[in-house]
Write an enzyme that holds these catalytic residues in place. Structure first.
Site, PDB file in Angstrom:
ATOM      1  N   HIS A  79     -13.150   4.795   8.969  1.00 28.36           N
ATOM      2  CA  HIS A  79     -12.513   6.113   8.881  1.00 28.36           C
ATOM      3  C   HIS A  79     -13.371   7.149   9.624  1.00 28.36           C
ATOM      4  O   HIS A  79     -14.597   7.130   9.535  1.00 28.36           O
ATOM      5  CB  HIS A  79     -12.409   6.568   7.423  1.00 28.36           C
ATOM      6  N   CYS A 102     -12.140   6.238  -0.256  1.00 29.59           N
ATOM      7  CA  CYS A 102     -12.928   5.872   0.924  1.00 29.59           C
ATOM      8  C   CYS A 102     -12.988   6.978   1.981  1.00 29.59           C
ATOM      9  O   CYS A 102     -13.894   7.004   2.806  1.00 29.59           O
ATOM     10  CB  CYS A 102     -12.358   4.606   1.552  1.00 29.59           C
TER      11      CYS A 102
HETATM   12  N1  LIG Z   1      -9.061  -0.619   1.351  1.00 29.83           N
HETATM   13  C1  LIG Z   1      -9.928   0.376   1.221  1.00 29.83           C
HETATM   14  O1  LIG Z   1     -10.499   0.882   2.210  1.00 29.83           O
HETATM   15  C2  LIG Z   1     -10.260   0.909  -0.140  1.00 29.83           C
HETATM   16  C3  LIG Z   1     -11.247   1.875  -0.252  1.00 29.83           C
HETATM   17  C4  LIG Z   1     -11.563   2.412  -1.515  1.00 29.83           C
HETATM   18  C5  LIG Z   1     -10.908   1.961  -2.618  1.00 29.83           C
HETATM   19  N2  LIG Z   1      -9.942   1.020  -2.480  1.00 29.83           N
HETATM   20  C6  LIG Z   1      -9.282   0.567  -3.707  1.00 29.83           C
HETATM   21  O2  LIG Z   1      -9.670  -0.788  -3.926  1.00 29.83           O
HETATM   22  C7  LIG Z   1      -8.596  -1.496  -4.543  1.00 29.83           C
HETATM   23  C8  LIG Z   1      -8.249  -2.731  -3.725  1.00 29.83           C
HETATM   24  O3  LIG Z   1      -7.830  -2.327  -2.439  1.00 29.83           O
HETATM   25  P1  LIG Z   1      -7.615  -3.382  -1.262  1.00 29.83           P
HETATM   26  O4  LIG Z   1      -7.536  -2.563  -0.036  1.00 29.83           O
HETATM   27  O5  LIG Z   1      -8.610  -4.485  -1.345  1.00 29.83           O
HETATM   28  O6  LIG Z   1      -6.149  -3.953  -1.625  1.00 29.83           O
HETATM   29  P2  LIG Z   1      -5.523  -5.391  -1.282  1.00 29.83           P
HETATM   30  O7  LIG Z   1      -6.089  -5.939  -0.022  1.00 29.83           O
HETATM   31  O8  LIG Z   1      -4.051  -5.175  -1.348  1.00 29.83           O
HETATM   32  O9  LIG Z   1      -5.991  -6.339  -2.497  1.00 29.83           O
HETATM   33  C9  LIG Z   1      -5.546  -6.117  -3.804  1.00 29.83           C
HETATM   34  C10 LIG Z   1      -6.150  -7.163  -4.726  1.00 29.83           C
HETATM   35  O10 LIG Z   1      -5.747  -6.867  -6.063  1.00 29.83           O
HETATM   36  C11 LIG Z   1      -5.136  -8.032  -6.621  1.00 29.83           C
HETATM   37  N3  LIG Z   1      -4.102  -7.685  -7.612  1.00 29.83           N
HETATM   38  C12 LIG Z   1      -2.910  -7.063  -7.393  1.00 29.83           C
HETATM   39  N4  LIG Z   1      -2.220  -6.955  -8.549  1.00 29.83           N
HETATM   40  C13 LIG Z   1      -2.993  -7.517  -9.523  1.00 29.83           C
HETATM   41  C14 LIG Z   1      -2.835  -7.748 -10.908  1.00 29.83           C
HETATM   42  N5  LIG Z   1      -1.734  -7.371 -11.564  1.00 29.83           N
HETATM   43  N6  LIG Z   1      -3.831  -8.375 -11.588  1.00 29.83           N
HETATM   44  C15 LIG Z   1      -4.963  -8.768 -10.950  1.00 29.83           C
HETATM   45  N7  LIG Z   1      -5.178  -8.602  -9.620  1.00 29.83           N
HETATM   46  C16 LIG Z   1      -4.197  -7.968  -8.922  1.00 29.83           C
HETATM   47  C17 LIG Z   1      -4.553  -8.754  -5.437  1.00 29.83           C
HETATM   48  O11 LIG Z   1      -4.275 -10.112  -5.780  1.00 29.83           O
HETATM   49  P3  LIG Z   1      -3.117 -10.946  -5.002  1.00 29.83           P
HETATM   50  O12 LIG Z   1      -3.779 -11.394  -3.731  1.00 29.83           O
HETATM   51  O13 LIG Z   1      -2.789 -12.035  -5.935  1.00 29.83           O
HETATM   52  O14 LIG Z   1      -1.981  -9.989  -4.779  1.00 29.83           O
HETATM   53  C18 LIG Z   1      -5.684  -8.589  -4.442  1.00 29.83           C
HETATM   54  O15 LIG Z   1      -6.734  -9.489  -4.732  1.00 29.83           O
HETATM   55  C19 LIG Z   1      -7.454  -0.482  -4.697  1.00 29.83           C
HETATM   56  O16 LIG Z   1      -7.511   0.083  -5.969  1.00 29.83           O
HETATM   57  C20 LIG Z   1      -7.769   0.559  -3.638  1.00 29.83           C
HETATM   58  O17 LIG Z   1      -7.249   1.829  -3.968  1.00 29.83           O
HETATM   59  C21 LIG Z   1      -9.613   0.474  -1.289  1.00 29.83           C
END
Ligand SMILES: NC(=O)c1ccc[n+]([C@@H]2O[C@H](COP(=O)([O-])OP(=O)(O)OC[C@H]3O[C@@H](n4cnc5c(N)ncnc54)[C@H](OP(=O)(O)O)[C@@H]3O)[C@@H](O)[C@H]2O)c1
Length: 335
Positions: free
Chosen positions: A244, A128
């Protein structure tokens, strides 16, 4: 219009929530809808007015989808996406796992949609932090050839997920109750973040660069298909909830006036350029559920004749993740 059965792995997370909202608001033609989470705790999501229980993913369950969005973890993407893509499901992955893998397109549709093709079923979305720079400077790079790029980042806590966002809120609440910022146990961040900032996003390598700094460099080179460009980054986490910001310095190969760069920024796809010096974007005003990238404060740098400076803001959860993935899906739907 053809409808697509859609799976969202990580539907209960930060990016997952935004993704669901965008599929609805952009009227993506979703047929059946399958949400997944870790399965560690019960979770449900609302989609098109209906409540869906999330379940832990399995290959069999995921195969029901024609498009699967992976917005969970590197490990989950690694485990399921290649096999699912081989079975014919489009996999759009927001994790870092496949971004640099040869043969996997790393796509920002405004910049390199040409990388998409019917035989490349596994597609990665970029980190991001670099998205703002990749979009804002794409036209200038194409026309004038950026040879060197320096970035200082000002990254919101939501970039580290839902729990990290909760951490800032918890620290602030404790400060207003007790008059001091607490050091939370088992937190996502290496230092307190309320009323603070720190130059660490991810772990450090032996040269002292952080994981985020390395991702920005490597991914930007891949997206712009330019291995020669020199990039150096200092990535900083700041106590902003969403959006950001980047301060960038770029050197161009071909001599050009500031006016020529302004003209290019005005016509860059996916970018709103603020012309006046006092008119600049901020994360609070321009980084909250915004679908484009914003830039301002273009000026000549005083360090070299062919160097310029720019300020860039984008929504890390929209253009930096969920929106970019939905835009990829929209392109796929037209292939
Ligand atoms: N945040 C950003 O700005 C951003 C930007 C670009 C890319 N990303 C990428 O996008 C992804 C998600 O980020 P996020 O910020 O949304 O994180 P987050 O808020 O921590 O959410 C993570 C999600 O993944 C699920 N999860 C975790 N372990 C899992 C498993 N073993 N099997 C299936 N689902 C699982 C979680 O479920 P539970 O609720 O059950 O734990 C939750 O729904 C990451 O790979 C991150 O690097 C994020």
């Amino acid at each position: 219009m053809k409808k697509f059965n859609v799976a969202v792995v990580g539907a209960s997370g930060m990016v997952g929530g935004e993704l669901l909202g965008l599929l609805e608001s952009r009227r993506f033609p979703v047929g059946e809808f399958y949400p997944f989470n870790s399965g560690r705790k019960p979770a449900s999501v609302l989609f098109r007015g209906k409540k869906y229980a999330c379940a832990a993913p399995s290959l069999e369950a995921l195969k029901k989808a024609e498009i699967a969005f992976f917005v969970s973890t590197d490990e989950v993407a690694e485990e399921f996406a290649p096999r699912l893509a081989a079975a014919g499901t489009w996999c759009i992955d927001d994790s870092a796992f496949f971004r640099l893998a040869p043969g996997v397109p790393l796509v920002i549709p405004e910049v390199n949609a040409a990388e998409l093709g019917p035989s490349k079923k596994l597609i990665a979305g970029p980190n991001c932090t670099l998205t703002g720079a990749a979009v804002a400077l794409a036209g200038i790079h194409r026309k004038f050839g950026i040879t060197e790029l320096r970035l200082a980042t000002y990254q919101a806590v939501s970039g580290a997920g839902k729990a990290a966002m909760g951490e800032l809120e918890e620290e602030l609440k404790a400060y207003f109750r007790k008059g001091a910022v607490p050091k939370l146990k088992g937190g996502k961040f290496p230092r307190p973040i309320a009323f603070n900032l720190f130059p660490q996003v991810g772990g450090f390598d032996e040269e002292g660069n952080s994981g985020e700094e390395n991702k920005v460099e490597a991914e930007l080179k891949k997206i712009w298909s330019d291995k020669k460009i020199r990039i150096s980054v200092t990535a900083v986490r700041v106590p902003v909830l969403r959006g950001h910001s980047l301060a960038v310095w770029f050197k161009v190969a071909r001599p050009c006036s500031e006016g020529a760069l302004r003209k290019e920024l005005r016509r860059t796809t996916g970018l709103k350029f603020f012309e006046k010096p006092g008119d600049y974007p901020t994360p609070l005003e321009n980084g909250q559920r915004t679908e484009i990238v914003y830039a301002g404060r273009l000026r000549r740098a005083r360090t070299a004749a062919n160097e310029f400076q720019l300020w860039i803001v984008s929504d890390n959860l929209y253009k930096g993740a969920a929106l970019n993935s939905v835009q990829i899906a929209e392109r796929i739907a037209r292939l």
